[in-house]
Design an enzyme around this catalytic site. Structure first.
Site, mmCIF file in Angstrom:
data_model
loop_
_atom_site.group_PDB
_atom_site.id
_atom_site.type_symbol
_atom_site.label_atom_id
_atom_site.label_comp_id
_atom_site.label_asym_id
_atom_site.label_seq_id
_atom_site.Cartn_x
_atom_site.Cartn_y
_atom_site.Cartn_z
ATOM 1 N N GLY A 30 6.850 -6.597 6.707
ATOM 2 C CA GLY A 30 7.752 -6.362 5.587
ATOM 3 C C GLY A 30 9.197 -6.181 6.020
ATOM 4 N N LYS A 32 2.783 -3.601 12.797
ATOM 5 C CA LYS A 32 3.513 -3.306 11.580
ATOM 6 C C LYS A 32 4.822 -4.086 11.583
ATOM 7 C CE LYS A 32 3.996 0.853 10.121
ATOM 8 N NZ LYS A 32 3.790 0.343 8.750
ATOM 9 N N THR A 44 0.832 -1.206 0.000
ATOM 10 C CA THR A 44 0.000 0.000 0.000
ATOM 11 C C THR A 44 0.861 1.249 0.000
ATOM 12 O OG1 THR A 44 -1.723 -1.205 1.199
ATOM 13 C CG2 THR A 44 -1.871 1.196 1.166
ATOM 14 N N GLU A 52 10.462 2.353 10.221
ATOM 15 C CA GLU A 52 9.095 2.872 10.166
ATOM 16 C C GLU A 52 8.739 3.582 11.470
ATOM 17 O OE1 GLU A 52 6.800 -0.218 7.158
ATOM 18 O OE2 GLU A 52 7.043 -0.762 9.261
ATOM 19 N N GLY A 87 1.190 1.868 5.451
ATOM 20 C CA GLY A 87 0.188 0.840 5.647
ATOM 21 C C GLY A 87 0.336 0.212 7.017
ATOM 22 N N ALA A 88 -0.406 -0.853 7.260
ATOM 23 C CA ALA A 88 -0.324 -1.589 8.519
ATOM 24 C C ALA A 88 -0.723 -3.033 8.262
ATOM 25 C CB ALA A 88 -1.215 -0.960 9.583
ATOM 26 N N LYS A 127 -7.367 -5.800 6.960
ATOM 27 C CA LYS A 127 -6.383 -5.570 8.021
ATOM 28 C C LYS A 127 -7.025 -5.254 9.372
ATOM 29 C CE LYS A 127 -3.081 -5.915 4.949
ATOM 30 N NZ LYS A 127 -2.232 -7.111 4.885
#
Length: 279
Positions: free
Chosen positions: A146, A143, A76, A152, A131-132, A170
């Site tokens: 990734g 989070k 996202t 982050e 995103g989350a 989510k």
């Protein structure tokens, strides 16, 4: 906590309908902003990636010229970066500086034509968009699936406003409730020691602590040369704030993936339209 639902009926909301048109018509990430459709597209016909694009397009409406932006990591967030790049290219935005949260985002933003910097040069940011992996009803987050949780958290904590963009898959009732990973970044030195301590810490919550591996079966190494221990809960974490404090207190734990009280607004794209939720 306020929630605003943006309707998707073409006769009542041209703005929201346009978002869905643009997302569905954008065959590649770089075309999200520029393309549109001449026929109505029901949100129920959109894929998960299309819904992510819709949320990303909405989030970029928060971006104004001359802002310093935190650029998130993930699918996202990648759509957000592409949209910002398209707006810079078209001249609709100018003077933007981005602070990326990973090497992947650095490469993506550079290819999109976004000027980049660091927290060393810009210690305060106007806005971060990311995103989350999970979002609870109070806009607390998981989070880092990734692998970019440390950078982050640093970038988003330095931002005056943090906007989170997700699709409705989510949303969870409690953090850890999806059964997927809650990441913890640990130093490589004696990582098994910390894996065992994390396992013991949550032994009463039926949690399994696993070292993350890459595609070749080797330990996954973060941009900061650390490892990740993923925590898998069978039920939502009973007390996320206490869990966060206890993990942070362990020597050798660099950062955890619980982002508590950090997000200011949440943009959710789903089959029923786009919702904006604020604290």
């Amino acid at each position: 906590m306020a929630a605003i639902r943006l309707p998707v009926n073409p006769s009542t909301s041209s703005t929201t309908t346009s978002l869905f048109h643009r997302a569905a018509a954008g065959g590649t990430v770089g075309r999200i902003h520029c393309l549109s459709s001449s026929y109505p597209i029901p949100p129920s016909a959109l894929s998960q990636d299309d819904l992510r694009k819709v949320a990303a397009i909405k989030a970029v409406e928060y971006v104004k010229s001359d802002m310093v932006l935190g650029l998130g990591t993930g699918v996202t967030a990648g759509f957000v970066v592409a949209e910002i790049g398209a707006l810079l290219s078209s001249g609709e935005l100018r003077g933007i500086v981005g602070v990326p949260t990973s090497k992947r985002t650095f490469d993506l933003a550079k290819s999109a034509g976004i000027p980049l910097s660091t927290l060393d040069k810009h210690p305060r940011l106007d806005l971060a968009i990311d995103g989350a992996d999970e979002v609870d009803p109070d806009i607390n987050l998981v989070k880092g699936r990734g692998g970019a949780l440390l950078r982050e958290k640093m970038v988003e904590a330095a931002s005056d406003k943090f906007v989170v963009v997700v699709d409705e898959t989510k949303l969870v009732l409690g953090l850890g409730g999806s059964g997927l990973a809650v990441p913890v970044e640990v130093v490589q030195f004696c990582w098994k020691y910390n894996q065992k301590r994390l396992q013991e810490l949550f032994k009463h919550e039926e949690c399994e602590a696993k070292l993350r591996l890459d595609a070749e079966g080797n330990p996954y190494v973060t941009d900061n040369s650390n490892y990740i221990v993923d925590l898998y809960f069978k039920a939502p974490i009973k007390d996320p704030r206490a869990a966060a404090e206890e993990m942070s207190a362990l020597e050798g734990v660099v950062e955890h993936g619980l982002f508590l009280g950090m997000a200011d607004e949440l943009i959710i794209s789903g089959k029923d339209g786009v919702r904006v939720k604020t604290k």
